[in-house]
Design a protein around this motif. Sequence first.
Motif, short mmCIF file in Angstrom:
data_model
loop_
_atom_site.label_atom_id
_atom_site.label_comp_id
_atom_site.label_asym_id
_atom_site.label_seq_id
_atom_site.Cartn_x
_atom_site.Cartn_y
_atom_site.Cartn_z
N THR A 1 0.86 -1.18 0.00
CA THR A 1 0.00 0.00 0.00
C THR A 1 0.90 1.23 0.00
O THR A 1 2.09 1.16 0.33
CB THR A 1 -0.91 0.04 1.23
N THR B 1 -1.60 -0.60 -10.45
CA THR B 1 -2.53 -0.62 -9.33
C THR B 1 -3.11 -2.02 -9.17
O THR B 1 -3.65 -2.59 -10.12
CB THR B 1 -3.67 0.39 -9.55
N GLU C 1 2.37 1.69 3.41
CA GLU C 1 3.48 0.77 3.69
C GLU C 1 4.75 1.19 2.95
O GLU C 1 5.85 1.18 3.51
CB GLU C 1 3.08 -0.65 3.27
N ARG D 1 -2.80 0.52 -3.58
CA ARG D 1 -1.85 -0.59 -3.49
C ARG D 1 -1.19 -0.78 -4.86
O ARG D 1 -1.88 -0.87 -5.88
CB ARG D 1 -2.58 -1.87 -3.05
#
Length: 334
Positions: free
Chosen positions: A39, A69, A42, A74
């Motif tokens: 993500t 994507t 992250e 993400r």
Amino acid sequence: MTDPASPIWDVLRSTWRAAAMRTMAELRCADHLADGPLTVAELAARCDAHAPSLGRLMRTMASVGLVETVGEDRYALTETGALLRTDTPFSLHSGVLFNTDPTMAPALAGLTSTVRSGRSNWVETKGVLYDYMASDPDLLALFNDFMTNRAVPMAAGVAERYDFSGVRTLVDVGGGRGHFTAAILRANPEIRGTLLELAQVLPAAREALESWDLGDRCELVAGDFFDAVPPGADAYLLGSVVHNWDDAAALHILGSVREAMPEDGRLLLVEIVLPDDDQPHFGKDLDIRMLCIFGQGRERSRSEYTVLLEKAGFTMTDVVELPFNASLIEARPV
């Protein structure tokens, strides 16, 4: 109906996308995505970045095709984006950083002055690039890594796509660390090589060739190709050498090779060969960079190489396509 302004906007947009790609490389996003999708949050934590800003960057990089994507906020690395990893063969990570380095920006900014005067504004104000990089170890390291990652697949292409039948001795003129020599010798066990380079380059070439177990099949010769090259070989290879020089200097170099070469010898040039028509080509854009940074260096079209070779006492006999938009030009003495 095609918008006549589209080509102009495409060029302008390319500078914005280049800046975004540089940031992706600087943050090493590709390395962080190597083990799987993340993500934005992250990825931002791993890159030490501001998540909302990074999300906008990733959206643009997805439109370019470096990531894709795979869920809400993400992203996953694509095959193309993986070339920005630092741990992958033929990585373009250093190539992106070198070619977008802020230190190099004044060269392109000085293009108008260069075109008006015919002299590189960069050379006039900062000196020869290689001398300049000697005082900037970080920039020099990027350049050397970029050149290595570019040379290795081109060298492999030469070894795989050109027929070296009948060649027993090869001189690599200005061969650097010996990537072309190494690829050719590995693919052709019957060939012995000679690498001609400036004395200060030879220790790195010797170390590299010995690491490839080729030290006993390649003689290293210190010298300057403007003065003379080792005589009597079956083939003479000049990899990305001629494009660094204007026609007068290139003819001088080719003249040194012609003088050393037997009448049944071969000249092999690894260069970008531009199309003679108006079709887009990587080399035409690269030629602007050459004009800005090197001044006397230039990319040439097939017809320009034909004329240059004829003036040097050669005739072009074949052109073999190679990776990285390059070609191998074969020429024989007239």
